[in-house]
Design an enzyme around this catalytic site. Structure first.
Site, mmCIF file in Angstrom:
data_model
loop_
_atom_site.group_PDB
_atom_site.id
_atom_site.type_symbol
_atom_site.label_atom_id
_atom_site.label_comp_id
_atom_site.label_asym_id
_atom_site.label_seq_id
_atom_site.Cartn_x
_atom_site.Cartn_y
_atom_site.Cartn_z
ATOM 1 N N CYS A 35 -2.091 7.900 4.971
ATOM 2 C CA CYS A 35 -2.160 7.572 3.546
ATOM 3 C C CYS A 35 -3.492 8.028 2.965
ATOM 4 C CB CYS A 35 -2.008 6.059 3.347
ATOM 5 S SG CYS A 35 -0.543 5.358 4.117
ATOM 6 N N GLU A 55 0.884 -1.170 0.000
ATOM 7 C CA GLU A 55 0.000 0.000 0.000
ATOM 8 C C GLU A 55 0.910 1.205 0.000
ATOM 9 O OE1 GLU A 55 -1.452 3.298 1.649
ATOM 10 O OE2 GLU A 55 -1.734 1.958 3.374
#
Length: 544
Positions: free
Chosen positions: A327, A293
């Site tokens: 994120c 990720e």
């Protein structure tokens, strides 16, 4: 032998404590912070359960008080990395042969220890070392970490029980083997829960790993290692390697026993990993699993039917909680002209109230960014906006690193939808807003879809259902997690499996069974009870 067939029930999410004035948890978190502040923790390398000290030292400082050294750590060399690989491989056979219910029980013990005995210590370490408010630490290093461990056991139950059909006279079943080699876990600074999960997801499924923790999260990550030990995780299953990612990656990716990487971090680093793995592909015993990720340029897209106060709240919370160092943090927004002034004024009122300060000051909503490099990077974007004809600073725009790495929450107004801070990942308390003509909703949706290479999270605000549906269709590939009328942050394990595509990663959805499937290699088995004794089939005949 225990031949019980057991499935873990679906758990409830761990309740979030409030830390209100006068509460017991507020008292205990202050005691835990005082404990960590009173000493400089020495953090060793841990290989095969043994502490290793190289005396090549580094320091961990507080982001909000950058003269205060929290810990000193021993850095690995290539020698220690190879030792860790050897330890992981030595532990592999016994751990993979451990009944999965025993492996899951270790995970449950870790969750129980964090929920109780170590809750305030792990939260305090995350607050001081990673610059999180009490609430941001609580939802991360306590609640989400516990949820990952408990939900993963439930998902493992589902995976192991997923079996094929057997006809009369045969028995068909699937075994879910761990990967044939070690896993490299490379973990980020911003979530203690993710640091744990990148190790524990593969470990639950029978793998062993070497762990490269982020230098700026070492204090909380070292606490995790001690909790794993107390919970009964066997030596060598997880090996803890503080130090240079380049050094660790060089040795790990060259090893024939490398079986996979579990990563959260920058897109550039992940791309470098992929390239190194490709260059070494002929050396490996098996094709490695590559799970990552990576970056994001997460958006809030607003339709004219949206409520201005709800939009402003989503912008402030989504962009400025944990200083935008998620994120999933909102980093760009598209707002129609008809409600922009209202949205802007409400944001301004909120920012007048928001306090920027030390994590020890519970009245602060925003703390410091993680380190000097992050501070300098954020300030470069702010200074560029101050001088660019294509942008202006609406709110904030100042920073001070003399005591801690503090940046005021900053709103940039972009006159050009392709202005650099509309496109590039910043990872700080900065959001850029582009104001569009109300009648260009569909056209601007397409701008949002194509402006950034990332596709992690996004939000669409609209009270018009048609507009919401249109936004969802245009932006269906622009985010792995999409939110309707909510900020694009705050995914909860078991509720919103997390991950993005495009330049944001492999979208293997942490917090769901999908991620666990990446750490097993299924083997299909068929047993026949009355094997054939003649090669001939009925059709083989001259007769008609």
């Amino acid at each position: 032998m225990n031949n019980t067939i057991f499935s873990f029930p679906k758990p409830a999410n761990e309740p979030v404590k409030g830390y209100a004035p006068g509460s017991d948890e507020r008292k205990k978190i202050r005691q835990a912070m005082d404990q960590l502040l009173a000493e400089v923790t020495e953090i060793p390398i841990i290989i095969g359960g043994k502490e290793v000290r190289t005396n090549n030292m580094g320091e961990v400082v507080m982001p909000t008080d950058n003269k205060h050294v929290l810990a000193r750590y021993h850095k690995v060399s290539e020698k220690e990395v190879q030792m860790a690989i050897d330890a992981a491989m030595a532990a592999h056979r016994e751990w993979e042969e451990t009944p999965w219910i025993d492996r899951a029980s270790v995970m449950q013990k870790i969750a129980t220890l964090i929920a109780g005995k170590y809750r305030y210590l792990i939260n305090a370490a995350t607050m001081l070392g990673q610059g999180k408010t009490t609430m941001q630490a609580e939802i991360d290093s306590a609640c989400e970490l516990i949820d990952f461990l408990r939900y993963n056991a439930f998902y493992a139950s589902q995976i192991y029980s997923d079996q094929p059909v057997s006809d009369a006279g045969t028995l068909n079943y699937v075994t879910y083997r761990p990967l044939e080699g070690f896993i490299l876990a490379v973990t980020p600074f911003n979530f203690t829960s993710i640091a744990s999960n990148l190790c524990m997801s593969p470990v639950l499924m029978g793998n062993t790993c070497i762990w490269k923790p982020s230098t700026t999260a070492l204090l909380s990550n070292y606490v995790l290692m001690k909790i794993y030990k107390e919970a009964g995780l066997p030596d060598g299953v997880v090996n803890f390697l503080p130090g240079s990612g380049a050094t660790i990656g060089k040795v790990a990716f060259a090893s024939p026993d490398f079986a996979g990487v579990h990563f959260t971090g920058s897109t550039g680093t992940f791309n470098g990993f992929w390239k190194s793995i490709g260059e070494n592909i002929n050396n490996y015993k098996t094709y490695p699993k590559i799970v990552g990720e990576t970056g994001g340029k997460d958006f809030i897209f607003v339709h004219k039917s949206a409520d201005a106060r709800q939009v402003a709240t989503a912008i402030v919370r989504g962009a400025f909680e944990f200083q935008g160092q998620k994120c999933s943090a909102a980093s760009r927004a598209y707002v129609p002209k008809s409600i922009w002034n209202d949205v802007k004024n409400i944001i301004g009122d909120m920012l007048k109230e928001i306090k920027v300060g030390d994590v020890r000051d519970f009245s602060a909503f925003v703390n410091a960014v993680i380190d000097e490099a992050s501070f300098d990077n954020c300030m470069r974007y702010i200074e560029h906006a101050k001088t660019s004809p294509d942008a202006e600073i609406v709110f904030g725009g100042t920073g001070d690193k003399s005591v801690g790495y503090f940046i005021q929450p900053t709103v940039i107004l972009a006159k050009d939808p392709h202005y650099k801070s509309m496109q590039e990942e910043i990872f700080g308390p900065i959001i850029t807003i582009y104001v569009y003509d109300d009648d260009k909703y569909l056209e601007t949706l397409e701008l949002c879809n194509t402006t950034s290479p990332y596709a992690l999270t996004g939000a669409i605000f609209a009270n018009c259902r048609k507009a919401l549906r249109q936004g969802a269709e245009v932006l269906k590939y622009a985010a792995g997690n999409i939110y309707y009328n909510d900020k694009p942050t705050g995914a909860v394990v078991g509720q919103q499996p997390f991950g993005g595509a495009r330049a944001s990663g492999t979208n293997d959805k942490a917090g769901s069974y999908l991620n666990l499937l990446r750490w097993v290699s299924p083997q299909a088995i068929k047993e026949t009870f009355d094997p054939a004794s003649d090669y001939k089939y009925p059709f083989i005949s001259d007769a008609e």
